[in-house]
Design an enzyme around this catalytic site. Structure first.
Site, PDB file in Angstrom:
ATOM      1  N   HIS A  38      -2.612  -1.063  14.145  1.00  0.00           N
ATOM      2  CA  HIS A  38      -1.454  -0.311  13.648  1.00  0.00           C
ATOM      3  C   HIS A  38      -0.249  -0.409  14.572  1.00  0.00           C
ATOM      4  CE1 HIS A  38      -4.409   1.257  10.820  1.00  0.00           C
ATOM      5  NE2 HIS A  38      -3.364   1.262  10.027  1.00  0.00           N
ATOM      6  N   GLU A  47     -10.863  -0.658   0.419  1.00  0.00           N
ATOM      7  CA  GLU A  47     -10.832  -1.213   1.776  1.00  0.00           C
ATOM      8  C   GLU A  47     -12.176  -1.113   2.478  1.00  0.00           C
ATOM      9  OE1 GLU A  47      -7.741   0.716   4.052  1.00  0.00           O
ATOM     10  OE2 GLU A  47      -8.176   2.675   3.240  1.00  0.00           O
ATOM     11  N   ASP A  62      -8.223  -3.329   6.540  1.00  0.00           N
ATOM     12  CA  ASP A  62      -9.539  -2.748   6.787  1.00  0.00           C
ATOM     13  C   ASP A  62     -10.638  -3.503   6.068  1.00  0.00           C
ATOM     14  OD1 ASP A  62      -9.415  -0.564   8.606  1.00  0.00           O
ATOM     15  OD2 ASP A  62      -8.142   0.449   7.154  1.00  0.00           O
ATOM     16  N   CYS A  71      -1.879  -3.829  -0.636  1.00  0.00           N
ATOM     17  CA  CYS A  71      -0.906  -3.357   0.358  1.00  0.00           C
ATOM     18  C   CYS A  71      -1.329  -3.739   1.767  1.00  0.00           C
ATOM     19  CB  CYS A  71      -0.674  -1.857   0.230  1.00  0.00           C
ATOM     20  SG  CYS A  71      -2.152  -0.885   0.483  1.00  0.00           S
TER      21      CYS A  71
END
Ligand code: PEP
Ligand code: MG
Length: 595
Positions: free
Chosen positions: A202, A444, A468, A515
């Site tokens: 992230h 995910e 993920d 996404c």
């Protein structure tokens, strides 16, 4: 943590890491020291008792003063909840069990102050964990938080923050948390490099959204680079050059200009439609981490927000935002983005996104720990406030809600139950919301892929989170530089998983989008449309890049290529075949000088 021995650095020393955020930065290094707090317990002599007690009392006083200072800064009536939390912390600092017992251990058992405090904190934590009353049990987080502050003050540690840099610098750090990246002032921090991390950690994703060039996973950069060293980072190739020579300097200055020129040229595409030559229309949306990214996402051509990562609202360091705070933010997002939809993902903390107040950082395996909806379903008051805020925002424009990290139908139903309750509450209160708001799940986890047909019956849309999904599917930590080479979006296992999800969505006639970061990689996005994805949500700076390619290809051609790719055995084979097919059929598109 790596040792801090620095060696002589030759001119033009090149280090290669993982390209985390594109662009070129040329500046001087600023070394950030982020050692983990290490507590050492030792026996002391009777003569040391007095000074140890004084040191401990000093730490208590400093902690109180810090909390009072934070409290004094809060003048927003909507943050009263946070004021109460600080009051609780101040009360804990008066608590006989914490203070009295620590002093008693120092005095009677001759244990040094940090060792004594550590013992008392452990005992308190155990006590809270064994309470049957849920409310009281949850107060353990207050003990953790105040214990951490007290210990840091005792050890004389301060966490250097990345605000208030005086000059423009390139940050050199062992690791940076998403919370650190959030605080970066772009006018001062022109780039960063770290020892650890991966392309889809992230911290890297945030660097891309903030447009800060970054190279991660350099393993030993903090032990090589001293402060104030001239350096260049090329975040597009993952290269770092220490002590650049005059020639290298000129070369990179030129590269920087070329990169900036290409970025400007791509802006030509922002207002054009995203449709293939044979008429297949795609929705290209933006992923955002902060509300203030919306104007630029719009400008860059985002047709809506496909992923609003709400967890960054919880990383301000000022405690969780209230329902009203969140409502104001979501409403503003919706109003700014209308008529396009904003997809709000419920809180996805945990994993590498730790929020200090939530005390999730001592999990052995955080990626598989108390993350995302697992956390929300435990902290139900936070969940309820967020769902109510999302619903209230839906009265002001198109909103979609999305639950992260779903691994089973029961978990999804539990989330939907809270959603339903929030709707009923608002209805009873006469508060406006859109009754037709679409509910989706992120796909995910491998479990979600395998039961995609079952999940599809319960929701209006799927959004695949490959950051993920690849991590769990291939069993490689997305933040770990040592296994970054195994992070392969074109791995046959990933392609088969994606195909399966598309088929399930198609059979149930629900919308399917992606996404994960892979959606914004030009070459991969072609595979995705061939698989059936019609909504790709990405860092908005990639939209023009992807659109430029989409507008010059035929879906029917790409579909033919996909058939061949699905039969291959390794990621290398897939990428090689994809490149040779695409470069062969459309040579003009993939020539960087033609942008
Ligand atoms: C993903 O996992 O692909 C995703 C989009 O969510 P995040 O990166 O926030 O985990
Ligand atoms: Mg995810």
């Amino acid at each position: 943590m790596t040792a801090s021995v620095k060696i002589d650095i030759a001119e033009d020393t090149i280090l290669v890491g993982i390209a985390a955020s594109p662009g070129i930065a040329i500046s001087r290094s600023h070394l950030v020291n982020r050692a983990r707090m290490s507590v050492v317990e030792r026996r002391i002599s009777p003569a040391e008792v007095g000074p140890e007690i004084v040191a401990f009392k000093d730490a208590v006083d400093r902690s109180k003063a810090q909390l009072l200072a934070v409290q004094a800064k809060i003048d927003n009536p909507e943050l009263t909840e946070h004021l109460y939390i600080i009051d609780t912390h101040l009360l804990i600092l008066e608590d006989e069990m914490l203070i009295g017992e620590t002093i008693a251990l120092i005095r009677e058992d001759l244990i040094n102050a940090e060792g004594a405090l550590n013992r008392v904190l452990r005992k308190l934590r155990r006590m809270f964990d064994s309470l049957s009353d849920e409310y009281l049990r949850e107060r353990r987080s207050d003990v953790d938080s105040i214990g951490d502050r007290l210990m840091r003050n005792l050890l004389g540690e301060t966490r250097e923050t990345l605000t208030n840099m005086e000059d423009q610098v390139i940050i050199v750090a062992h690791d940076l948390s998403p919370a650190d990246t959030v605080q970066m002032d772009k006018s001062k921090i022109v780039g960063f490099v770290t020892n650890v991390g991966g392309r889809t950690s992230h911290t890297a994703i945030l660097a891309r959204s903030l447009g800060i060039p970054a190279v991660v996973g350099l393993e030993t950069v903090t032990s090589l680079v001293p402060g104030n060293l001239p350096m260049i980072i090329d975040g597009s190739s993952g290269t770092v050059i220490l002590k650049p020579s005059a020639e290298t300097f000129r070369e990179y200055l030129e590269k920087k200009q070329r990169y900036e020129y290409q970025e400007l040229e791509l802006l030509k595409f922002q207002d054009l439609s995203s449709v293939t030559i044979d008429g297949c229309e795609l929705a290209l949306r933006g992923n955002i981490d902060f509300i203030d990214e919306i104007p630029s996402a719009r400008e860059l051509g985002a047709q809506g927000i496909g992923l609003f990562r709400t967890e960054f609202l919880f990383m301000s360091g000022e405690g969780p935002p209230s329902e009203d705070d969140q409502y104001a933010i979501y409403r503003s997002a919706v109003e700014q983005m209308a008529p396009f939809p904003v997809t709000i993902r419920t809180l996805d903390v945990g994993g590498d996104k730790f929020v200090p107040e939530f005390n999730l950082d001592d999990e052995v395996n955080p990626a598989m720990g108390l993350r995302a909806v697992r956390f929300s379903l435990k902290e139900v008051n936070l969940f309820r406030a967020q769902l109510r805020a999302i619903l209230r925002a839906s009265a002001h424009g198109p909103v979609r809600v999305m639950f992260p990290m779903i691994s089973g139908v029961a978990e999804l139903r539990a989330c939907k139950l809270f959603w339903e309750k929030a709707r009923q509450e608002l209805e009873a209160e006469g508060v406006a919301f859109n009754a037709g708001i679409k509910v989706g799940v992120m796909i995910e986890t491998p479990a979600a892929v395998l039961i995609a047909d079952l999940l599809a019956k319960e929701v209006d849309f799927f959004s695949v989170g490959t950051n993920d999904l690849i991590q769990y599917c291939l069993a490689i930590d997305r933040s770990n530089e040592h296994v970054a080479y195994l992070y392969e979006p074109m791995h046959p296992a990933v392609l088969r998983a994606l195909q399966r999800v598309c088929e399930a969505a198609d059979a149930a006639d629900i919308e399917i989008g992606m996404c994960g970061e892979m959606a914004g990689e030009e070459l991969y996005s072609l595979v995705l449309i061939a698989l059936g994805f019609r909504e790709l949500s990405m860092n908005a700076s990639n939209i023009s890049r992807v659109k430029r390619i989409m507008r010059q290809i035929e879906l029917s051609e790409v579909r033919k290529i996909l058939d061949g790719l699905m039969a291959l055995s390794t990621s290398e084979e897939v990428v090689a075949a994809l490149e040779s097919e695409m470069f062969g059929r459309y040579p003009h598109i993939f020539d960087p000088s033609k942008i």
